[in-house]
Design an enzyme around this catalytic site. Structure first.
Site, PDB file in Angstrom:
ATOM      1  N   HIS A 121       0.776  -1.254   0.029  1.00  0.00           N
ATOM      2  CA  HIS A 121       0.086  -0.017  -0.124  1.00  0.00           C
ATOM      3  C   HIS A 121       0.749   1.203  -0.017  1.00  0.00           C
ATOM      4  O   HIS A 121       0.532   2.361  -0.674  1.00  0.00           O
ATOM      5  CB  HIS A 121      -0.863  -0.042   1.027  1.00  0.00           C
ATOM      6  CG  HIS A 121      -2.135  -0.882   0.781  1.00  0.00           C
ATOM      7  ND1 HIS A 121      -2.107  -2.318   1.134  1.00  0.00           N
ATOM      8  CD2 HIS A 121      -3.241  -0.832  -0.079  1.00  0.00           C
ATOM      9  CE1 HIS A 121      -3.283  -2.706   0.539  1.00  0.00           C
ATOM     10  NE2 HIS A 121      -3.877  -1.928  -0.417  1.00  0.00           N
ATOM     11  N   ARG A 172     -10.956   3.137  -2.005  1.00  0.00           N
ATOM     12  CA  ARG A 172     -10.635   2.687  -0.681  1.00  0.00           C
ATOM     13  C   ARG A 172     -10.814   3.342   0.481  1.00  0.00           C
ATOM     14  O   ARG A 172      -9.980   3.823   1.153  1.00  0.00           O
ATOM     15  CB  ARG A 172      -9.054   2.378  -1.010  1.00  0.00           C
ATOM     16  CG  ARG A 172      -8.485   1.740  -2.071  1.00  0.00           C
ATOM     17  CD  ARG A 172      -6.790   1.498  -1.825  1.00  0.00           C
ATOM     18  NE  ARG A 172      -6.580   0.288  -2.831  1.00  0.00           N
ATOM     19  CZ  ARG A 172      -5.748   0.549  -4.040  1.00  0.00           C
ATOM     20  NH1 ARG A 172      -5.759   1.727  -4.411  1.00  0.00           N
ATOM     21  NH2 ARG A 172      -5.552  -0.391  -4.703  1.00  0.00           N
ATOM     22  N   GLU A 206     -11.114 -11.095  -5.733  1.00  0.00           N
ATOM     23  CA  GLU A 206      -9.414 -11.020  -5.401  1.00  0.00           C
ATOM     24  C   GLU A 206      -9.251 -12.099  -4.632  1.00  0.00           C
ATOM     25  O   GLU A 206      -7.999 -12.079  -4.197  1.00  0.00           O
ATOM     26  CB  GLU A 206      -9.284  -9.812  -4.679  1.00  0.00           C
ATOM     27  CG  GLU A 206     -10.177  -9.431  -3.373  1.00  0.00           C
ATOM     28  CD  GLU A 206      -9.771  -8.011  -2.710  1.00  0.00           C
ATOM     29  OE1 GLU A 206      -8.802  -7.200  -3.178  1.00  0.00           O
ATOM     30  OE2 GLU A 206     -10.623  -7.760  -1.931  1.00  0.00           O
ATOM     31  N   ASP A 245      -4.297  -8.649  -4.803  1.00  0.00           N
ATOM     32  CA  ASP A 245      -4.723  -9.760  -3.852  1.00  0.00           C
ATOM     33  C   ASP A 245      -4.734 -10.935  -4.859  1.00  0.00           C
ATOM     34  O   ASP A 245      -4.357 -12.006  -4.277  1.00  0.00           O
ATOM     35  CB  ASP A 245      -5.826  -9.437  -3.174  1.00  0.00           C
ATOM     36  CG  ASP A 245      -5.663  -8.452  -1.948  1.00  0.00           C
ATOM     37  OD1 ASP A 245      -4.509  -9.039  -1.143  1.00  0.00           O
ATOM     38  OD2 ASP A 245      -6.425  -7.676  -1.664  1.00  0.00           O
ATOM     39  N   CYS A 262      -9.402  -3.495 -11.173  1.00  0.00           N
ATOM     40  CA  CYS A 262      -9.123  -2.377 -10.621  1.00  0.00           C
ATOM     41  C   CYS A 262      -7.672  -2.861  -9.795  1.00  0.00           C
ATOM     42  O   CYS A 262      -7.231  -1.873  -9.101  1.00  0.00           O
ATOM     43  CB  CYS A 262      -9.886  -1.888  -9.443  1.00  0.00           C
ATOM     44  SG  CYS A 262     -10.421  -3.210  -8.135  1.00  0.00           S
TER      45      CYS A 262
HETATM   46  C1  PEP Z   1      -6.430  -5.387  -5.229  1.00  0.00           C
HETATM   47  O1  PEP Z   1      -6.532  -6.337  -4.399  1.00  0.00           O
HETATM   48  O2  PEP Z   1      -6.303  -5.458  -6.508  1.00  0.00           O
HETATM   49  C2  PEP Z   1      -7.184  -4.131  -4.933  1.00  0.00           C
HETATM   50  C3  PEP Z   1      -7.619  -3.216  -5.882  1.00  0.00           C
HETATM   51  O3  PEP Z   1      -7.280  -3.776  -3.482  1.00  0.00           O
HETATM   52  P1  PEP Z   1      -6.054  -3.296  -2.603  1.00  0.00           P
HETATM   53  O4  PEP Z   1      -4.857  -3.125  -3.492  1.00  0.00           O
HETATM   54  O5  PEP Z   1      -6.641  -2.149  -1.933  1.00  0.00           O
HETATM   55  O6  PEP Z   1      -6.000  -4.639  -1.933  1.00  0.00           O
HETATM   56 MG    MG Z   2      -7.339  -6.180  -2.351  1.00  0.00          MG
END
Ligand code: PEP
Ligand code: MG
Length: 579
Positions: A191, A298, A433, A457, A504
């Site tokens: 992140h 998010r 995911e 994920d 995404c």
């Molecule tokens: C993902 O897991 O691809 C996603 C977009 O969510 P995050 O990156 O916030 O886990």
């Molecule tokens: Mg995710």
């Protein structure tokens, strides 16, 4: 000059002085200096000793006020030790005679004292060893970087060098003053990396021990595009990178010119390019970048910003702002996805042995219904302000989706009873995911209004590779044929079930994947707003017929290397500037 290779987390070039965080855990490198730098190093030492003494004196006064005189005497020892002229003399000797840096000299002298205290018989002095460690940390912090960990209020532009950034540090980045980031740990989709990209701050992660290789104030070059950091660069390197920096900005400027052009392939197929955001305030910038809507909000970042849970009103305000700024365009609010590498102080983060597989995200929400209901209330109330949709993250079973929808229905009933307006027809979709959700996507398509494929994920769980662990980052590839087969399966299930599907994960914003994703049938991608122009350029340079041919070929490969090489060749073929 030291060159280190890490992983590219956010593209671009930054050149500037460093601010090293978390110094206490790291070794201070033995570094010699030029004789001309001796006075400056002594000055740094004096300033650090002064500032530390001042700090301790304030701590002593406040401890005396709050806890009484006895506790305050601990700080008396610190104060006297720091003010002792012998300490300064010993350090200055090392700087002058051996030409060591102030940081290294100070650490050496403190080491000696610690050894002396450890061997004396007097129990009082023996006890003081821990105080010496404390003093060492305090003074080193002042020598190595002027501000410790408070990166939300910087007064000069710096490159942050740190072991890692906590979520709250990451969200409070002072964009104006942070030129770049060089981080010991992490992966491309951790992140911290996502936030750096979101803010357009060049960043390199997985640098191993960069915190030991540079000292505060030293100049570094961050080459975020290639994942390289150069400490103490020579004039040639600086010049070379300044040129690269100018070229990068020129390319960005050229892309900005595409803002008002449609994202449509050369054979006339439109693609919806949406934005991933972390804060409501980013919505406007996303719209300015030409986003067709918000594909992923998010919302958990609201919970990461402080030690207290956001109230319903605070959440409502944020969601309303996003919906309003999106001006009627789709605004997909993902319910809070806390846990794993997004641990919030505000929920008193439970300590799972293996947090990525633990009580995170929707699982946590379904066990904390009061908090979840408040969250859903805020989203529903904001739904009247625009085209809001709800998306549940980390779904693994149908039962979870049903429970989440039942909770949503409860909240709707409450709002109805209270005569609070909301949109009853708002679409409720899921993130796909986990491999479980992907494999069962045809069943999910009957109960979810839309899919959004979270490849960050999905890759992590399919390949059993922690997305934030630099030691296994060589195994983390969203283009692994196993992940691609799951993506294809989800797209097909959505088509058969007649529901929209988007992607995404970070893959959506990487030009290398665009033709493949279109070829697999995707017509909606959600990414950091900054990535939209370049992806649009790729789309405008290709045809669906070509993309389908690429995808067909790729789906016959069984090694990720083959996939990557083929994608590279095919991207180069439509525009060498993309590579
Ligand atoms: C993902 O897991 O691809 C996603 C977009 O969510 P995050 O990156 O916030 O886990
Ligand atoms: Mg995710």
């Amino acid at each position: 000059m030291i060159t280190k290779k890490g992983i590219s987390a956010s593209p671009g070039v930054a050149i500037g002085p460093t601010l090293v965080l978390d110094t206490e855990e790291f070794r201070i490198p033995r570094r010699t200096i030029d004789p001309s730098q001796v006075p400056a190093q002594i000055q740094t030492l004096d300033a650090a000793l002064d500032a530390s003494r001042q700090e301790v004196s304030e701590l002593r006064l406040s401890a005396a006020r709050k806890l009484g005189g006895k506790t305050a005497t601990i700080f008396e020892f610190h104060e006297q030790f720091i003010a002792d002229p012998k300490l300064r003399t010993n350090v200055v000797e090392l700087i002058e005679q051996h030409r060591y840096t102030a940081a290294y000299s100070f650490a050496q002298v403190m080491n000696r004292w610690q050894r002396v205290f450890q061997t004396v018989a007097d129990p009082y002095l023996k006890e003081r060893v821990r105080d010496l460690f404390d003093i060492e940390k305090r003074v080193l912090r002042h020598i190595l970087g002027s501000v410790r960990e408070d990166i939300s209020r910087l007064t000069e532009s710096v490159v942050i060098v740190a072991h890692d950034l906590t979520p709250s540090q990451a969200v409070s980045l002072d964009r104006q003053h942070i030129l770049g980031l060089a981080i010991n740990v992490g992966g491309q989709t951790s992140h911290m990396a996502i936030i750096a990209r979101m803010h357009g701050i060049p960043a390199v992660v997985a640098l191993n021990d960069i915190t030991s290789d540079v000292s505060g104030g030293e100049t570094v070059i961050i080459d975020g595009t290639h994942g390289i950091v150069i400490a103490n660069p020579d004039a040639d390197a600086v010049e070379r990178y300044r040129t690269q920096e100018r070229e990068y900005h020129a390319f960005e400027l050229e892309l900005a010119g595409l803002r008002d052009l449609p994202a449509v392939t050369r054979d006339g197929v439109p693609v919806s390019l949406m934005a991933n955001i972390e804060f409501a305030e980013e919505t406007q910038a996303a719209m300015d970048a030409g986003a067709a809507g918000v594909g992923l909000y998010r919302s958990e970042f609201l919970f990461l910003s402080g030690p207290r849970l956001p109230t319903e009103e605070q959440q409502y305000e944020a969601f309303r702002t996003a919906a309003r700024h999106a001006g009627g365009k789709t605004t997909i609010i993902r319910t809070m996805d806390l846990g794993a590498d997004k641990m919030a102080e505000s929920i008193g983060a439970p300590h799972d042995h293996n947090p990525v597989l633990g009580l995170r995200s929707l699982r946590y929400c379904l066990q904390h219904l009061d908090m979840f209901k408040t969250h859903l209330r805020a989203i529903l109330r904001a739904s009247v302000e625009g085209n809001v949709q709800i998306m549940f993250p980390m779904i693994t079973t149908l039962m979870e989706l049903r429970q989440a929808k039942a909770t949503l229905a409860d909240v709707m009933e409450d709002l109805e009873e209270e005569e609070i307006p909301f949109r009853r027809d708002l679409a409720t979709g899921i993130m796909v995911e986990t491999p479980a959700a992907a494999l069962l996507s045809s069943a999910f398509a009957k109960e979810a209004a839309f899919f959004s494929i979270g490849t960050n994920d999905l890759t992590q769980y399919t390949l059993a590779v922690d997305r934030g662990n630099e030691r296994v980052s060589h195994l983390y590839s969203p283009h692994n044929p196993a992940v691609l087969r799951l993506i294809r399966q989800v797209i097909r299930a959505a088509r058969v079930g007649n529901i929209p599907v988007a992607l995404c994960g970070e893959m959506a914003g990487a030009p290398i994947y665009t033709q493949l994703l279109l070829g697999l049938g995707l017509r909606a991608l959600s990414m950091a707003p900054k990535d939209i122009p370049e992806i649009k350029k790729v789309i405008r340079s290709t045809t669906i017929a070509r993309c389908e041919k690429i995808a067909r070929r790729i789906m016959r490969f069984d090694a990720d290397r083959q996939v990557l090489n083929y994608l590279r060749d095919n991207l180069r073929a439509i525009g060498p500037e993309f590579i």
